[in-house]
Design a protein around this motif. Structure first.
Motif, PDB file in Angstrom:
ATOM      1  N   ALA A  17       0.385  -7.729  -5.566  1.00 30.36           N
ATOM      2  CA  ALA A  17       1.078  -7.444  -6.826  1.00 30.36           C
ATOM      3  C   ALA A  17       1.805  -6.101  -6.744  1.00 30.36           C
ATOM      4  CB  ALA A  17       0.087  -7.450  -7.979  1.00 30.36           C
ATOM      5  N   THR A  18       1.143  -5.088  -6.219  1.00 22.09           N
ATOM      6  CA  THR A  18       1.756  -3.767  -6.093  1.00 22.09           C
ATOM      7  C   THR A  18       2.978  -3.817  -5.179  1.00 22.09           C
ATOM      8  OG1 THR A  18      -0.389  -2.721  -6.411  1.00 22.09           O
ATOM      9  CG2 THR A  18       1.335  -1.376  -5.419  1.00 22.09           C
ATOM     10  N   ALA A  19       2.823  -4.464  -4.036  1.00 25.55           N
ATOM     11  CA  ALA A  19       3.940  -4.551  -3.101  1.00 25.55           C
ATOM     12  C   ALA A  19       5.091  -5.365  -3.694  1.00 25.55           C
ATOM     13  CB  ALA A  19       3.473  -5.167  -1.786  1.00 25.55           C
ATOM     14  N   GLY A  20       4.771  -6.395  -4.442  1.00 22.56           N
ATOM     15  CA  GLY A  20       5.818  -7.189  -5.079  1.00 22.56           C
ATOM     16  C   GLY A  20       6.613  -6.373  -6.087  1.00 22.56           C
ATOM     17  N   VAL A  21       5.916  -5.589  -6.875  1.00 22.81           N
ATOM     18  CA  VAL A  21       6.611  -4.733  -7.855  1.00 22.81           C
ATOM     19  C   VAL A  21       7.457  -3.682  -7.147  1.00 22.81           C
ATOM     20  CG1 VAL A  21       6.233  -2.971  -9.632  1.00 22.81           C
ATOM     21  CG2 VAL A  21       4.959  -5.113  -9.703  1.00 22.81           C
ATOM     22  N   MET A  22       6.888  -3.072  -6.107  1.00 23.92           N
ATOM     23  CA  MET A  22       7.637  -2.053  -5.371  1.00 23.92           C
ATOM     24  C   MET A  22       8.862  -2.660  -4.685  1.00 23.92           C
ATOM     25  SD  MET A  22       4.516   0.138  -3.712  1.00 23.92           S
ATOM     26  CE  MET A  22       5.570   1.227  -2.783  1.00 23.92           C
ATOM     27  N   LEU A  23       8.691  -3.832  -4.110  1.00 18.44           N
ATOM     28  CA  LEU A  23       9.821  -4.481  -3.448  1.00 18.44           C
ATOM     29  C   LEU A  23      10.894  -4.871  -4.457  1.00 18.44           C
ATOM     30  CD1 LEU A  23      10.785  -5.361  -0.689  1.00 18.44           C
ATOM     31  CD2 LEU A  23       9.736  -7.576  -1.099  1.00 18.44           C
ATOM     32  N   VAL A  61       2.421  -5.274   2.297  1.00 19.34           N
ATOM     33  CA  VAL A  61       2.379  -6.732   2.151  1.00 19.34           C
ATOM     34  C   VAL A  61       1.625  -7.362   3.319  1.00 19.34           C
ATOM     35  CG1 VAL A  61       3.804  -8.806   2.137  1.00 19.34           C
ATOM     36  CG2 VAL A  61       4.419  -6.874   0.714  1.00 19.34           C
ATOM     37  N   LEU A  62       1.841  -6.859   4.528  1.00 20.62           N
ATOM     38  CA  LEU A  62       1.134  -7.377   5.687  1.00 20.62           C
ATOM     39  C   LEU A  62      -0.372  -7.167   5.546  1.00 20.62           C
ATOM     40  CD1 LEU A  62       1.405  -8.580   8.568  1.00 20.62           C
ATOM     41  CD2 LEU A  62       1.438  -6.219   9.383  1.00 20.62           C
ATOM     42  N   GLY A  63      -0.761  -5.956   5.146  1.00 21.33           N
ATOM     43  CA  GLY A  63      -2.185  -5.682   4.934  1.00 21.33           C
ATOM     44  C   GLY A  63      -2.774  -6.521   3.814  1.00 21.33           C
ATOM     45  N   ALA A  64      -1.998  -6.724   2.760  1.00 23.14           N
ATOM     46  CA  ALA A  64      -2.477  -7.540   1.641  1.00 23.14           C
ATOM     47  C   ALA A  64      -2.677  -8.983   2.088  1.00 23.14           C
ATOM     48  CB  ALA A  64      -1.484  -7.479   0.488  1.00 23.14           C
ATOM     49  N   GLY A  65      -1.759  -9.489   2.893  1.00 18.41           N
ATOM     50  CA  GLY A  65      -1.924 -10.842   3.407  1.00 18.41           C
ATOM     51  C   GLY A  65      -3.149 -10.962   4.282  1.00 18.41           C
ATOM     52  N   LEU A  66      -3.421  -9.937   5.082  1.00 16.16           N
ATOM     53  CA  LEU A  66      -4.622  -9.935   5.913  1.00 16.16           C
ATOM     54  C   LEU A  66      -5.878  -9.947   5.051  1.00 16.16           C
ATOM     55  CD1 LEU A  66      -5.908  -9.677   8.742  1.00 16.16           C
ATOM     56  CD2 LEU A  66      -5.797  -7.211   8.425  1.00 16.16           C
ATOM     57  N   LEU A  67      -5.910  -9.099   4.021  1.00 15.39           N
ATOM     58  CA  LEU A  67      -7.078  -9.066   3.134  1.00 15.39           C
ATOM     59  C   LEU A  67      -7.278 -10.389   2.413  1.00 15.39           C
ATOM     60  CD1 LEU A  67      -6.799  -5.517   1.521  1.00 15.39           C
ATOM     61  CD2 LEU A  67      -8.455  -6.302   3.203  1.00 15.39           C
ATOM     62  N   LEU A  68      -6.190 -10.968   1.936  1.00 17.61           N
ATOM     63  CA  LEU A  68      -6.301 -12.265   1.269  1.00 17.61           C
ATOM     64  C   LEU A  68      -6.797 -13.335   2.225  1.00 17.61           C
ATOM     65  CD1 LEU A  68      -3.193 -12.511  -1.066  1.00 17.61           C
ATOM     66  CD2 LEU A  68      -5.585 -12.547  -1.713  1.00 17.61           C
ATOM     67  N   GLY A  69      -6.281 -13.329   3.428  1.00 24.28           N
ATOM     68  CA  GLY A  69      -6.727 -14.316   4.416  1.00 24.28           C
ATOM     69  C   GLY A  69      -8.198 -14.166   4.748  1.00 24.28           C
ATOM     70  N   LEU A  70      -8.634 -12.926   4.911  1.00 23.80           N
ATOM     71  CA  LEU A  70     -10.055 -12.704   5.174  1.00 23.80           C
ATOM     72  C   LEU A  70     -10.907 -13.104   3.979  1.00 23.80           C
ATOM     73  CD1 LEU A  70     -10.050  -9.262   7.012  1.00 23.80           C
ATOM     74  CD2 LEU A  70     -10.700 -11.478   7.957  1.00 23.80           C
TER      75      LEU A  70
END
Length: 112
Positions: A17-23, A61-70
């Motif tokens: 969410a944070t990365a989406g708003v920043m982007l 976003v990459l880190g967020a995707g990793l956390l979500l995947g884990l």
């Protein structure tokens, strides 16, 4: 394990969410046009190139995707211990032996 899974899911969702708003804020106006206009008509050297911020956002976003995947991939609970598995196996063996011998005694696995 379930607590870790929930924590990773929450952190991943917050980061996405944070990365989406920043982007969205960074890409709301085309950066190349703004950068060219700002550098063409200004002699001020305090202007900073916004492209490194986009790289930071991409990393988030990459880190967020990793956390979500884990978080999604982790099991909800731990597998039973070897001691519990051995007790259940022994109870099944005893039950089959009792059935083969014609006995009606039921052996129940230990509950814990």
């Amino acid at each position: 394990m379930k607590v870790l899974k929930v924590i990773l899911l929450v952190l991943g969702l917050v980061a996405v969410a944070t990365a989406g708003v920043m982007l969205f804020m960074a890409m709301n106006v085309e950066l190349k046009v703004i950068w060219e206009i700002a550098t063409r008509y200004s002699t001020d050297t305090d202007l900073r190139d916004p492209r490194p911020n986009l790289l930071i956002i991409s990393g988030i976003v990459l880190g967020a995707g990793l956390l979500l995947g884990l978080g999604l991939g982790l099991p909800g609970r731990l597998s039973p211990s070897q001691k519990k598995l051995d007790a259940e196996l022994e109870a099944r063996v005893q039950e089959r032996m009792n059935l083969a011998n014609g006995s009606t005694d039921q052996v129940t696995p230990p509950q814990s």
